[in-house]
Design a protein around this motif. Sequence first.
Motif, mmCIF file in Angstrom:
data_model
loop_
_atom_site.group_PDB
_atom_site.id
_atom_site.type_symbol
_atom_site.label_atom_id
_atom_site.label_comp_id
_atom_site.label_asym_id
_atom_site.label_seq_id
_atom_site.Cartn_x
_atom_site.Cartn_y
_atom_site.Cartn_z
ATOM 1 N N UNK A 13 0.852 -1.185 0.000
ATOM 2 C CA UNK A 13 0.000 0.000 0.000
ATOM 3 C C UNK A 13 0.891 1.239 0.000
ATOM 4 N N UNK A 14 0.471 2.260 -0.727
ATOM 5 C CA UNK A 14 1.234 3.498 -0.746
ATOM 6 C C UNK A 14 0.890 4.334 -1.955
ATOM 7 N N UNK A 15 1.360 5.575 -2.004
ATOM 8 C CA UNK A 15 1.038 6.472 -3.117
ATOM 9 C C UNK A 15 1.753 6.112 -4.418
ATOM 10 N N UNK A 16 2.629 5.120 -4.374
ATOM 11 C CA UNK A 16 3.306 4.642 -5.577
ATOM 12 C C UNK A 16 2.566 3.486 -6.235
ATOM 13 N N UNK A 17 1.469 3.032 -5.673
ATOM 14 C CA UNK A 17 0.769 1.851 -6.175
ATOM 15 C C UNK A 17 -0.223 2.226 -7.278
ATOM 16 N N UNK A 18 -0.221 1.432 -8.344
ATOM 17 C CA UNK A 18 -1.091 1.665 -9.499
ATOM 18 C C UNK A 18 -2.556 1.860 -9.113
ATOM 19 N N UNK A 19 -3.263 2.708 -9.858
ATOM 20 C CA UNK A 19 -4.718 2.782 -9.658
ATOM 21 C C UNK A 19 -5.450 1.622 -10.324
ATOM 22 N N UNK A 20 -4.757 0.873 -11.205
ATOM 23 C CA UNK A 20 -5.418 -0.263 -11.848
ATOM 24 C C UNK A 20 -4.874 -0.539 -13.231
ATOM 25 N N UNK A 21 -5.623 -1.334 -13.984
ATOM 26 C CA UNK A 21 -5.199 -1.778 -15.308
ATOM 27 C C UNK A 21 -6.036 -1.118 -16.398
ATOM 28 N N UNK A 22 -5.399 -0.882 -17.521
ATOM 29 C CA UNK A 22 -6.024 -0.165 -18.629
ATOM 30 C C UNK A 22 -7.219 -0.949 -19.166
ATOM 31 N N UNK A 23 -8.392 -0.314 -19.113
ATOM 32 C CA UNK A 23 -9.619 -0.900 -19.657
ATOM 33 C C UNK A 23 -9.872 -2.319 -19.158
ATOM 34 N N UNK A 24 -9.533 -2.587 -17.899
ATOM 35 C CA UNK A 24 -9.707 -3.942 -17.376
ATOM 36 C C UNK A 24 -10.181 -3.870 -15.922
ATOM 37 N N UNK A 25 -11.439 -3.507 -15.719
ATOM 38 C CA UNK A 25 -11.947 -3.374 -14.346
ATOM 39 C C UNK A 25 -11.962 -4.686 -13.575
ATOM 40 N N UNK A 26 -12.094 -5.800 -14.281
ATOM 41 C CA UNK A 26 -12.105 -7.101 -13.605
ATOM 42 C C UNK A 26 -10.738 -7.394 -13.001
ATOM 43 N N UNK A 27 -9.677 -7.199 -13.811
ATOM 44 C CA UNK A 27 -8.320 -7.419 -13.305
ATOM 45 C C UNK A 27 -7.975 -6.421 -12.206
ATOM 46 N N UNK A 28 -8.452 -5.198 -12.346
ATOM 47 C CA UNK A 28 -8.193 -4.180 -11.323
ATOM 48 C C UNK A 28 -8.819 -4.582 -9.998
ATOM 49 N N UNK A 29 -10.071 -5.004 -10.041
ATOM 50 C CA UNK A 29 -10.755 -5.397 -8.805
ATOM 51 C C UNK A 29 -10.059 -6.593 -8.155
ATOM 52 N N UNK A 30 -9.600 -7.546 -8.979
ATOM 53 C CA UNK A 30 -8.966 -8.748 -8.444
ATOM 54 C C UNK A 30 -7.599 -8.466 -7.836
ATOM 55 N N UNK A 31 -6.978 -7.358 -8.243
ATOM 56 C CA UNK A 31 -5.616 -7.052 -7.792
ATOM 57 C C UNK A 31 -5.562 -6.431 -6.409
ATOM 58 N N UNK A 32 -6.710 -6.025 -5.867
ATOM 59 C CA UNK A 32 -6.717 -5.328 -4.585
ATOM 60 C C UNK A 32 -7.576 -6.065 -3.559
ATOM 61 N N UNK A 33 -7.146 -5.966 -2.307
ATOM 62 C CA UNK A 33 -7.952 -6.505 -1.215
ATOM 63 C C UNK A 33 -9.129 -5.572 -0.953
ATOM 64 N N UNK A 34 -10.046 -6.013 -0.123
ATOM 65 C CA UNK A 34 -11.216 -5.200 0.174
ATOM 66 C C UNK A 34 -10.842 -3.877 0.833
ATOM 67 N N UNK A 35 -9.727 -3.868 1.572
ATOM 68 C CA UNK A 35 -9.322 -2.621 2.227
ATOM 69 C C UNK A 35 -8.228 -1.883 1.448
ATOM 70 N N UNK A 36 -8.042 -2.228 0.155
ATOM 71 C CA UNK A 36 -7.244 -1.404 -0.722
ATOM 72 C C UNK A 36 -5.768 -1.714 -0.846
ATOM 73 N N UNK A 37 -5.324 -2.865 -0.359
ATOM 74 C CA UNK A 37 -3.923 -3.245 -0.512
ATOM 75 C C UNK A 37 -3.728 -4.019 -1.812
ATOM 76 N N UNK A 38 -2.586 -3.770 -2.485
ATOM 77 C CA UNK A 38 -2.302 -4.441 -3.752
ATOM 78 C C UNK A 38 -1.747 -5.831 -3.510
ATOM 79 N N UNK A 39 -2.339 -6.819 -4.171
ATOM 80 C CA UNK A 39 -1.888 -8.201 -4.067
ATOM 81 C C UNK A 39 -0.745 -8.436 -5.065
ATOM 82 N N UNK A 40 0.425 -8.798 -4.571
ATOM 83 C CA UNK A 40 1.578 -8.957 -5.455
ATOM 84 C C UNK A 40 1.645 -10.317 -6.131
#
Length: 479
Positions: A333-360
């Motif tokens: 988690x941090x201000x350096x973490x991507x907001x998501x993937x280009x035109x891919x809301x499904x992949x974006x949602x899957x990449x983050x936990x419910x409380x907003x941490x990025x899954x590596x």
Amino acid sequence: MRNAGLGSWPHRRARMAPKRRAFTFEDTTVTYGELAARTTKLARRLEELGVRHGDRVAYLGPNHPSFAETLFATHQLGAVFVPLNFRLSPAEINYQLADCGARVLIHAPSHHAEHPRAISLDDYETWLAGGSQEPLDEPVSIDEPALVLYTSGTTGRPKGAILSHANLLWNTFNLMIGTDIGAEDVVYVVAPLFHVAALTQTLLPSFVKGGHSVISSHWSPEDCAAAIEEHRVTWMFGVSTMYADLAASPQWLTADLSSLRMLMCGGAAVPDSVIRAYQDRGLVFCQGYGLTETAPGATFLEPGDSLRRAGSAGTPVFFGDIRLSEIGEIEVQGPNVTPGYWNDPVATAAAFTEDGWFRTGDIGRIDDGYLYVVDRVKDMFISGGENVYPAEVENALTDHPDIAEAAVVGVPDARWGEVGRAFVRPHTGAVVDPVALREFLVPRLAKYKIPVHVEVVAELPRTGSGKVLKPALRRLPLP
């Protein structure tokens, strides 16, 4: 300036130190003042080709000053820069151009792609010279997308990771806090700039400080040693393979490396033997851990810990945090973490936990605050600093008419760290030649993705639910 993003950097730096050296490439050096003028001309040229705020501009080719010029010019217009991996096959590149909807492609003459508005570097200087020098100041927020960087997806299709201007700014801050880079530093930029680490861990921080970037279009230990001597290089970034190559080269014992004070490494852990070879020369490594999606710095191992904590990826960067999930997956988690993937809301949602941490997708352990990366949730492996996703390779293998199914795993390799090992099951009655199968992959995959080892098998080991048992394949000895 109304442009708060990277597009304003050349002019901000030029008004502070216009005569300082910005880039050197081969026999040509460009000052910050000259670079500011060139990026304005290029921005106007791109504008003439229809590039507007939010459009995408792609770049394809080895390291060259035009890469940075295109990035800054694109951002002057509030557009999004898309650096493409020149090692990919034409089919892979064309997919990414179509997916991002690039308005313009600037490319090296050695690398071609299908695009209606393509500018070759053969014509670049003449084309650039005709650009208007009329200043522009497009309003750009730091929260807007700055880059789309394609990472091979575990489903076999690449995803475009978005990095905002803010992501890049915070990553720069983190690096500057973790190191003591300054205006007098000379950085050797030889790792491919289409990779986030080469761009954001060397060129951009050096630019902010007004340093001098010596850009090289290809890697060789001989050229590296010569560049360090000639330009008095003070720091550089590379992957473990590059440093091992340099230490094993004939130049190692005679090269003047006295100017070097910092070596940065990423992509994979540096073997202890390589660390000791550099320590014996009075040189130390700054290692770290991160991903394209974290811009990339998530953790950093400072030089003083390089031997005491050998094998560790360090502690969290100053403006950033890591944690482990219940299964040990590293989350960031941090201000350096991507907001998501280009035109891919499904992949974006899957990449983050419910409380907003990025899954590596990586499994780690933390010892006294230091992170150790021990395994991968996903099957991705790293070959010579390049991420390889087996699903993508498996899809290409099963395109062959004689292959019924395939499984790919990474296996240790003395030179590249890991290479691919493919297990293929032919269709009934088919005869498969491993050499011919590797040749079949050449136009379909980048060279580093093509498995070094190909084995024909009658069946693949499976779980009760039918999934391939890749751990069992990894344990098999090489023939």
